[in-house]
Design a protein around this motif. Sequence first.
Motif, short mmCIF file in Angstrom:
data_model
loop_
_atom_site.label_atom_id
_atom_site.label_comp_id
_atom_site.label_asym_id
_atom_site.label_seq_id
_atom_site.Cartn_x
_atom_site.Cartn_y
_atom_site.Cartn_z
N GLN A 151 0.83 -1.20 0.00
CA GLN A 151 0.00 0.00 0.00
C GLN A 151 0.86 1.25 0.00
O GLN A 151 0.56 2.24 -0.70
CB GLN A 151 -0.92 -0.01 1.22
CG GLN A 151 -1.82 1.21 1.35
CD GLN A 151 -2.85 1.30 0.24
OE1 GLN A 151 -3.40 0.29 -0.18
NE2 GLN A 151 -3.10 2.51 -0.24
N GLY A 155 0.01 2.22 -3.61
CA GLY A 155 -1.30 2.81 -3.36
C GLY A 155 -1.45 4.18 -4.00
O GLY A 155 -0.51 4.72 -4.62
N GLY A 156 -2.64 4.77 -3.85
CA GLY A 156 -2.90 6.07 -4.45
C GLY A 156 -2.02 7.17 -3.90
O GLY A 156 -1.70 8.13 -4.60
N ALA A 157 -1.61 7.05 -2.63
CA ALA A 157 -0.69 8.02 -2.03
C ALA A 157 0.67 7.40 -1.79
O ALA A 157 1.45 7.90 -0.99
CB ALA A 157 -1.28 8.52 -0.70
N GLY A 158 0.97 6.32 -2.51
CA GLY A 158 2.22 5.60 -2.31
C GLY A 158 3.39 6.25 -3.02
O GLY A 158 3.28 7.28 -3.68
N ALA A 161 3.13 6.51 -7.00
CA ALA A 161 2.21 7.55 -7.44
C ALA A 161 2.81 8.94 -7.23
O ALA A 161 2.65 9.84 -8.08
CB ALA A 161 0.88 7.43 -6.70
N ASP A 173 -3.01 3.86 -8.84
CA ASP A 173 -3.41 3.22 -7.58
C ASP A 173 -3.72 1.76 -7.88
O ASP A 173 -4.86 1.39 -8.17
CB ASP A 173 -4.63 3.93 -6.98
CG ASP A 173 -4.96 3.39 -5.59
OD1 ASP A 173 -4.20 2.53 -5.09
OD2 ASP A 173 -5.96 3.83 -5.00
N TRP A 174 -2.70 0.94 -7.85
CA TRP A 174 -2.87 -0.47 -8.17
C TRP A 174 -3.58 -1.23 -7.05
O TRP A 174 -4.11 -2.31 -7.29
CB TRP A 174 -1.50 -1.11 -8.43
CG TRP A 174 -0.93 -0.71 -9.76
CD1 TRP A 174 -1.61 -0.11 -10.79
CD2 TRP A 174 0.41 -0.86 -10.19
NE1 TRP A 174 -0.77 0.11 -11.84
CE2 TRP A 174 0.47 -0.33 -11.51
CE3 TRP A 174 1.56 -1.38 -9.62
CZ2 TRP A 174 1.65 -0.34 -12.24
CZ3 TRP A 174 2.73 -1.39 -10.35
CH2 TRP A 174 2.78 -0.85 -11.65
N THR A 176 -6.34 -0.55 -5.57
CA THR A 176 -7.80 -0.51 -5.68
C THR A 176 -8.29 -0.82 -7.08
O THR A 176 -9.48 -0.64 -7.37
CB THR A 176 -8.33 0.88 -5.26
OG1 THR A 176 -7.75 1.88 -6.10
CG2 THR A 176 -7.98 1.17 -3.80
N ASN A 177 -7.41 -1.30 -7.93
CA ASN A 177 -7.77 -1.61 -9.32
C ASN A 177 -8.15 -3.09 -9.40
O ASN A 177 -7.30 -3.97 -9.30
CB ASN A 177 -6.61 -1.29 -10.25
CG ASN A 177 -7.01 -1.36 -11.71
OD1 ASN A 177 -8.06 -1.91 -12.06
ND2 ASN A 177 -6.16 -0.81 -12.58
#
Length: 324
Positions: A151, A155-158, A161, A173-174, A176-177
């Motif tokens: 994460q 993640g989206g804030a990883g 990204a 954001d892998w 949640t894909n």
Amino acid sequence: MGVMTARPINVESPPQRDEHKLTWRAKLRRDRSLLLMNLPMLLLVLAFWWVPALGNIIAFQDYNPYTGGVLGSPVIGFTNFALLFQDPQFLRAMLNTLSITAFQLVFYFPVPIMLALLLHSIVSARLRAFVQGVVYMPYFFSWVLVVAIFQQMFGGAGLLAQLLRERGHEGVDWMTNSDTFILLITTQTIWKDAGWGAIIFLAALSTIDPNLYEAAAVDGARRWRRLWHITLPGLRPVIVLLLILRLGDALNVGFEQFMLQRSAVGSGASEVFDTFVYWSGLRTGDLGYGAAAGLFKGLVGLLLILAANRMAHALGERGVYSRS
């Protein structure tokens, strides 16, 4: 004085017993030491495996633990199994499980083999021990920690990204894909388990006679030919054995890894057999329905092991078991 000649003495070998003519009592006396040595483990298997397996009878009952119990619940035959195959969530869980198993057989199963070959080729013992320690370490991490690390990375804030946004690209954001979920969980499994899975292949590599490599090198065989004609044939029995065991475990892809990421990608992508049994059986209290799903999973695993073992015999390998 005449010369005395030695007469040959005929030493008759003791008669060999025919193993097939031994009575069960004779075999018991012969193998009593081995049986006594295995008795504690047999008792553990009996107490914690075979006796609880009798509880599968609730798969054929309208089971209620508070009123009838195992002895008082009415028998409904194969009704739970019929409902199981009419449940779209069960069919989706089975499809997801088989898809993940097939994907990981192709993209995960060879990784420990390749890793063992790379580790075996490292000449420096100190460097090899260091690399082994690094690749073994993730095996001891819990899935909670593994998912948290991924994460933070993907993640989206990883980290990935943020690096993409700093360079003017759109962040990804892998975690949640749902479309790439099967790739994500396979990557997590490789990172966590591949190092530990290489141990058995390293042990098999250590049994190959080094003189075979030296003789092949003298004959002019290069590294790839030695790998193809010596190393891989030496690993083939272990590869076949682990492949059979993996096929028998095809419907068991894990629970915690998928449960932790269910809310992120949704049940459509993360619902597998174990999570289906949890949500449909334990959470709803319909234990007979959940037991039917678990029993179906065990029977399918048994059939897959028998089929894969027969295929191994056809290819000339020993497999998991062989007839005496």
